[in-house]
Design an enzyme around this catalytic site. Structure first.
Site, mmCIF file in Angstrom:
data_model
loop_
_atom_site.group_PDB
_atom_site.id
_atom_site.type_symbol
_atom_site.label_atom_id
_atom_site.label_comp_id
_atom_site.label_asym_id
_atom_site.label_seq_id
_atom_site.Cartn_x
_atom_site.Cartn_y
_atom_site.Cartn_z
ATOM 1 N N CYS A 129 0.810 -1.225 0.000
ATOM 2 C CA CYS A 129 0.000 0.000 0.000
ATOM 3 C C CYS A 129 0.846 1.280 0.000
ATOM 4 C CB CYS A 129 -0.936 -0.009 1.203
ATOM 5 S SG CYS A 129 -0.256 -0.824 2.659
ATOM 6 N N HIS A 242 -3.053 6.033 4.773
ATOM 7 C CA HIS A 242 -1.618 6.132 5.051
ATOM 8 C C HIS A 242 -1.135 7.504 4.587
ATOM 9 C CE1 HIS A 242 -1.661 2.020 6.069
ATOM 10 N NE2 HIS A 242 -0.885 1.503 5.137
#
Ligand code: 25A
Ligand code: L14
Length: 332
Positions: A129, A242
């Site tokens: 990710c 994130h």
């Protein structure tokens, strides 16, 4: 248009549930859908297009007649079942880290290296990710002026670890606010109201595996082994999204204004950079937008070709499930 038989392995997980949602949102041409997860979840039902599908435990016959299998159940499950799925004729899109660095496995971000998908031999890997959002933001710069150095620090949400970690942050937060002793199962230390410079396991060189994934996967996706990269990956008490602080040194000069103009017309990127009005990418925005958000663009004060920026994306969607479904779209 032809339709496909699709299997989702790890369908009950944080990423798997998102995959099922995104297949529906994007109207992926599905004939049959097969949902697989561990025996813990077998028998559970999940809705897809208002129809109920029962989750089953995978076995060696689960992939008969499956055209595309999306795996998101961790490396152990991928190592065991992906070869079986390929043998029975399915193409596997794998979210785990099991095959990403294998030379015969393409590692794909559709906005960055779609052409690499041609060379697959049954398995296509979905990158980590943190890597996905960084390479999407850096690719336009690489194409325009070249990049010779990257220094990245990540601020990663707990949902990357799965549902158990989301529960852990919720419980610890409540325990602390109620003056109770905290309990922990998932992380080696309390995560609520804390930051841990530790994601995935430590390697012999002192870096974590998450940091090394960022280094190796970025080079593979960008097709550039010469870029100098160093990474620090940290876990923060955030549920979704994130964030990354990224510093780069380019080969040739590019102005911030020019870079902003390029970002404004790059598909998959949302420029959020208006500091006079306190606008910059923030983690909770990733629950609304699927694009990779870039902001806080600024020139380094000492290095003429140095640029700093802040990058945010939804780790479960663009960082995992959405990217995987986009790979499937590219494939068909
Ligand atoms: O090994 P890796 O590559 O580092 O990946 C590690 C983990 O990262 C997630 C994924 O966790 C994976 O396990 N992940 C994968 N790709 C990712 C990506 N790109 C990613 N995270 C971020 N970005 P997850 O929680 O999202 O999903 C796990 C799923 O896998 C199913 N599963 C597990 N073993 C399986 C299996 N499926 C088939 N065969 C097996 N042998 C798992 O199903 C889930 O769908 P489940 O039934 O085990 O989980 C259902 C619910 O139960 C919770 N749970 C998990 N562990 C326990 C548990 N409940 C009780 N006891 C437990 N020990 C889960 O939270 C889930 O909600
Ligand atoms: O895709 O946040 O390699 O704990 C493994 C660990 C994704 C995130 C991967 C985490 C990851 C993850």
């Amino acid at each position: 248009m032809s339709k496909f038989n699709v299997a989702v392995v790890g369908a009950t997980g944080a990423v798997g549930r998102e995959i099922v949602k995104i297949l529906e949102e994007r109207k992926f041409p599905i004939k049959d859908l097969v949902l697989l997860a561990s025996e813990r979840s077998a028998g559970e039902t999940i809705f897809f297009k208002k129809k109920e599908f029962t989750v089953q435990e995978p076995n060696k016959n689960s992939f008969e007649n499956i055209n595309i299998a999306l795996f998101s159940a961790g490396s152990t499950v991928s190592r065991k079942f992906a070869p079986i799925a390929v043998k029975t004729g399915a193409i596997v899109i794998d979210n785990s880290s099991a095959f990403r660095m294998d030379s015969h496995v393409p590692l794909i971000v559709p906005e960055v290296n779609p052409q690499s998908i041609m060379n697959h031999s049954g398995i296509i890997a979905n990158p980590n990710c943190s890597t996905i959002q960084m390479v999407i933001a850096l690719k336009p710069i690489l194409d325009e002026v070249g990049i010779n150095r990257i220094i990245v620090s990540t601020y990663q949400s707990v949902s990357g670890t799965g549902k158990s970690a989301i529960d852990e942050l919720t419980e610890q937060s409540s325990q602390i606010l109620n003056n109770k002793k905290t309990t922990r199962k998932v992380y080696p230390h309390q995560i609520a109201f804390n930051i841990l410079p530790h994601i995935d396991v430590f390697e012999d060189n002192g870096y974590t595996k998450e940091e090394m994934k960022l280094i190796h996967e970025t080079k593979k996706i960008l097709g550039n082994n010469k870029i100098k990269i160093t990474a620090t990956a940290a876990r923060v008490p955030v549920f979704y999204g994130h964030s990354e602080s990224v510093y780069i040194e380019t080969n040739n000069h590019i102005s911030i204004n020019k870079l902003k103009k390029i970002y404004l017309k790059t598909k998959g990127i949302k420029l959020v950079d208006d500091i006079e009005n306190n606008k910059y990418p923030i983690a909770i925005m990733s629950e609304i937008y699927d694009d990779v958000m870039v902001g806080r663009l600024r020139k380094d004060l000492t290095e003429p070709n140095g640029i700093s920026m802040w990058i945010v994306a939804n780790n479960l969607r663009k960082g995992a499930a959405l990217n995987a479904v986009q790979i499937a779209e590219l494939l068909i």
